[in-house]
Design an enzyme around this catalytic site. Structure first.
Site, PDB file in Angstrom:
ATOM      1  N   ASP A   1     -13.475   3.959 -10.969  1.00  0.00           N
ATOM      2  CA  ASP A   1     -12.530   5.067 -11.110  1.00  0.00           C
ATOM      3  C   ASP A   1     -13.099   6.479 -10.962  1.00  0.00           C
ATOM      4  O   ASP A   1     -12.627   7.256 -10.151  1.00  0.00           O
ATOM      5  CB  ASP A   1     -11.837   4.971 -12.474  1.00  0.00           C
ATOM      6  N   GLU A  48     -17.201  -4.538 -22.148  1.00  0.00           N
ATOM      7  CA  GLU A  48     -16.809  -4.130 -20.797  1.00  0.00           C
ATOM      8  C   GLU A  48     -18.007  -3.552 -20.042  1.00  0.00           C
ATOM      9  O   GLU A  48     -18.202  -3.801 -18.860  1.00  0.00           O
ATOM     10  CB  GLU A  48     -15.690  -3.081 -20.915  1.00  0.00           C
TER      11      GLU A  48
END
Ligand SMILES: *[C@@H]1O[C@H](CO)[C@@H](O)[C@H](O)[C@H]1NC(C)=O
Ligand SMILES: *[C@@H]1O[C@H](CO)[C@@H](O)[C@H](O)[C@H]1NC(C)=O
Ligand SMILES: *[C@@H]1O[C@H](CO)[C@@H](O)[C@H](O)[C@H]1NC(C)=O
Length: 807
Positions: A570, A773
């Site tokens: 991102d 994550e």
């Protein structure tokens, strides 16, 4: 009739023709498919629940099962009623220690706030038709007064004739063992029995009402439409809430010792019985409790007849899965093995089956020059669609992600090749017939949508994501093609089932049947991706190199000033300011992966012309990576953009990190490339990417390092680290490297990188029981979403499949 006979004859002929010339044992295609369907029919496919079961590929009126629990000794009990997996529940642990969707598994839950340690065993009969769940609980702190009030729910709609779910005997008050019988078109008749093995029902306070007796199993049946079964927790809260209001309005003060009675479900409104059932058991935690839920299909010959039979199934199943794991992964260190087995179990325990509509905006036009945040404000509900998929995280991302799924499958395929193929096929079936598009997030139905912030719910057919599924597919095809050449490489067989879990790898005809079905859609998808993301290369042609291939240049559509969500990374820095003519090196690299897969599938299908076409494009991609994107000053791959003021209109946008490594990581460089040496240097440089916990996403010397959200600007991500390790094996072990200095560096980089990742992830897991994550590049601590056993589960391959060192 004649035509039908002819058709049958033709398909038999075709099956023979496929076997011929392929030099393989004949294989029972129908039998194999049946085995696949049966062994994957039941599982805890509602993986967004702590424990929720539904069948696969039953879309109309599926049987649904779920579990909730709370400690009902205090007034806030309902606020801590557990149901859907939620990070805010702050459980100390939850997840599968052992799991295989074809067999079953064991899940452990430590819920400190509710003072309970739950163990859930779930196992299936070998024909896949019957299953049992054993739920065992004990207090974490045995000094504390507490209860575990468990509420099971199940539902089977479908109309009087076709399906129902009812209690077998009339409400015989006082019997704790409950039986239900059901009927459904896809299964026929079935029985469910819920039997206590041990435990003490809560009986300390006097019941406030005869219907509120916590010392008995409570049962309530009502009608709930299929699309509302998932809000069972709200239904329970409403019913019990109303009951509590009635009690409090008629008595001033309730003795706390009677709270468990207050939280008991009752049918205050005399709702007529329906196909939805709540069953509640409130155990006093002075003693551990244990009970079974056993589902038997009446037509099956392998029914589970008793709890002792189920005990034997549990024992057999745990052992079997353990053997299968050991057969696939060789891990000496016992603690590492436990870590790896649990992590793989949680990845597979996340496998879900989803069915429902999705929201798509097909009208909003993209303004190429704007780069502002795109509002998808014209959603239409489309579908319903069905999906069989892993999820990145049961708690936070319980839905399908196109970008993550290929990484999941790289891991799953090492344990169960055919399961990985089955999941991949489900994704490929979702490729749209006419457009070739598939959404980057598959958020099907209200249950899935409830976990997604509104601004991210709507999908748009201009937006792409890295086609990681094709990376996994390419890997699978390589294996299958290698098997064809080498029939002696078969590993040891475990003969539990009539088929192995590697038939597709070993039986070319099975693979061909499937590949044939997939191929037309993949072609569409390939065209969609390459057409929608194609960049403007004309701008550069005159200046860069006449050898540039004008069709093989790409960019992500839909980036903004600050983010490039389509790339999957991102906030990784890109050209500033954005420009319509910029070209992204990672988009081109991913097209390379897609092209390679297309070439291989064409080879499997003996489509010579297609194979040659894709081979030519693949070559162009590989050449363009060097011609367009290699920056000889920074010695790495970079995005490029237009700079009108400079003489060479091309301006390199170099931010050293994952994106500059991608052509390497995806094995798109030629094994003799002199550029390999620079990338090995970049990865080995502890002033740039090398850390004690894995490769950082962005160089420590980059101006954007640790700025903004610090998402892909520093932290260590396991998916890209895995690709880099695997690529090191490819360039420096599987291929011959003649540059001895680089080879030496690569070997030492490989060993230390692998060791750092394993020891850090293990350290964090041993400390708090979770996989994350991503990992902080300075401390190694877990960051981002907790219990992220999606692509971070690739650590299992790193421990158990990749070599310890290169030689
Ligand atoms: C297996 O399940 C799929 C999906 O429901 C179905 O299309 C197929 O016909 C089934 N195959 C067999 C052999 O039952
Ligand atoms: C939870 O219960 C299981 C099964 O009785 C036991 O093996 C385990 O040690 C318990 N864990 C904790 C933290 O109490
Ligand atoms: C990293 O995690 C450990 C264990 O939870 C903790 O003790 C330590 O303070 C953390 N380090 C930082 C810098 O947050």
């Amino acid at each position: 009739m004649l035509i039908r006979l002819l058709n049958v004859a033709l398909s038999i002929l075709l099956a023979y023709a496929l076997q011929e010339g392929r030099n393989s044992q004949s294989v029972d295609i129908d039998g194999y498919e049946q085995f696949t369907n049966q062994s994957l029919f039941w599982a805890p496919y509602r993986s967004n629940c702590y424990f929720g079961i539904r069948p696969r590929y039953v879309n109309d009126h599926p049987f649904m099962f779920g579990l909730m629990w709370m400690d009902s000794t205090h007034l806030e009990a309902m606020n801590k009623l557990r149901h859907l997996v939620d990070q805010n529940d702050k459980l100390d642990k939850y997840g599968w220690e052992v799991y295989d969707p074809r067999i079953g598994g064991k899940q452990t839950i430590l819920d400190l706030d509710n003072n309970v340690n739950l163990t859930i065993y779930y196992f299936k009969s070998r024909d896949g038709a019957n299953w049992g769940a054993r739920i065992r609980g004990e207090p974490i702190d045995s000094q504390k007064l507490s209860t575990t009030s468990l509420v099971l729910y199940m539902n089977q709609n479908g109309g009087r004739e076709n399906s129902h779910l009812v209690r077998s005997e009339p409400d015989s008050y006082g019997s704790e063992n409950i039986k239900l019988r059901g009927l459904a078109p896809e299964m026929g008749e079935y029985d469910i029995s819920i039997n206590d093995l041990s435990g003490l029902y809560y009986s300390k306070g006097a019941p406030l009402h005869p219907d509120l007796d916590s010392s008995k199993t409570a049962h309530m049946s009502l009608t709930v439409p299929d699309d509302q079964v998932w809000i069972a927790r709200d239904i329970l809260q409403t019913l019990v809430g109303e009951s509590i209001q009635t009690i409090t309005s008629s008595s001033n003060k309730i003795d706390p010792v009677s709270f468990p009675s207050v939280f008991t479900i009752r049918n205050m409104h005399d709702f007529p019985p329906g196909n939805f059932h709540f069953i509640q058991k409130t155990f006093d935690l002075d003693k551990p409790f244990e009970f079974d839920i056993i589902f038997n299909n009446k037509a099956s010959k392998q029914q589970i007849k008793s709890s002792s039979e189920f005990s034997a199934m549990i024992e057999w199943g745990l052992n079997e899965i353990n053997n299968r794991f050991d057969n696939k992964f060789h891990i000496q260190h016992p603690e590492h093995k436990k870590f790896a087995q649990e992590t793989l179990s949680n990845l597979m325990g996340g496998i879900g089956y989803f069915y429902g509509t999705q929201l798509v905006d097909r009208t909003t036009e993209f303004d190429d020059e704007q780069f502002e945040k795109i509002e998808l404000s014209h959603p239409e509900e489309e579908g319903p669609l069905q999906l069989f998929s892993c999820v990145p995280s049961r708690a936070f991302f319980p839905r399908g992600f196109y970008w993550d799924e290929g990484f999941h499958l790289l891991q799953v395929m090492e344990y169960d090749f055919d399961l990985a193929f089955e999941i991949m096929q489900s994704w490929f079936e979702l490729i749209e017939e006419d457009s070739g598009w598939v959404a980057r997030e598959l958020i099907l139905g209200n249950e899935a949508r409830s976990k997604v912030p509104e601004e991210f719910r709507v999908q748009n057919p201009n937006i792409a994501n890295p086609p990681t599924l094709l990376l996994a597919f390419s890997e699978m095809l390589s294996r299958a093609l290698a098997e064809q050449d080498d029939h002696n490489s078969q590993g040891e067989e475990l003969n539990t089932f009539p088929f192995s879990t590697e038939e597709l790898e070993r039986q070319p005809d099975l693979l061909i049947v499937r590949a044939k079905k997939i191929f037309p859609k993949l072609l569409k998808h390939y065209d969609w991706f390459t057409n929608s993301q194609r960049g403007m290369v004309e701008e550069y042609v005159d200046y860069v190199d006449e050898k540039v291939h004008p069709m093989e240049a790409f960019r992500w559509i839909g980036r903004t000033f600050t983010h490039c969500l389509p790339s999957g990374m991102d906030d990784y820095p890109r050209a500033q300011p954005p420009d319509v003519a910029e070209l992204h090196v990672d988009t081109l690299a991913w097209v390379g992966v897609m092209t390679r897969s297309m070439r291989k599938i064409a080879a499997v299908l003996s489509l010579k012309e297609e194979e040659e076409k894709f081979a030519a494009i693949e070559k162009n991609v590989i050449e363009n990576l060097d011609i367009l994107h290699w920056n000889p000053d920074d010695n790495c791959y970079c995005d490029i953009t237009i700079d009108d003021e400079s003489e060479d209109v091309r301006e390199f946008v170099c931010h050293q990190g994952y994106i500059s490594l991608l052509p390497f990581a995806l094995k798109l460089m030629t094994p003799d490339s002199p550029k390999l040496k620079y990338l090995v240097d970049l990865m080995s440089d502890s002033d740039k990417l090398f850390t004690g916990f894995g490769l950082a996403s962005l160089s420590k010397q980059d101006e954007y390092f640790e700025t903004g959200e610090v998402y892909w600007r520093g932290p260590v991500w396991i998916n890209i680290n895995y690709l880099c390790l695997d690529a090191l094996v490819y360039y420096f072990q599987e291929n011959e490297c003649t540059d001895m200095e680089t080879l030496g560096k690569a070997r030492s980089l490989y060993s230390s990188l692998r060791e750092n990742i394993i020891s850090n992830m293990y350290r964090v897991w041993a400390h708090d029981g979770f996989v994350y994550e991503n990992y902080n590049h300075r401390t190694g601590n877990g960051t981002g979403v907790r219990h992220f056993t999606g692509w971070s589960a690739l650590v299992v391959n790193i421990i158990g499949r990749l070599p310890e060192q290169l030689y």
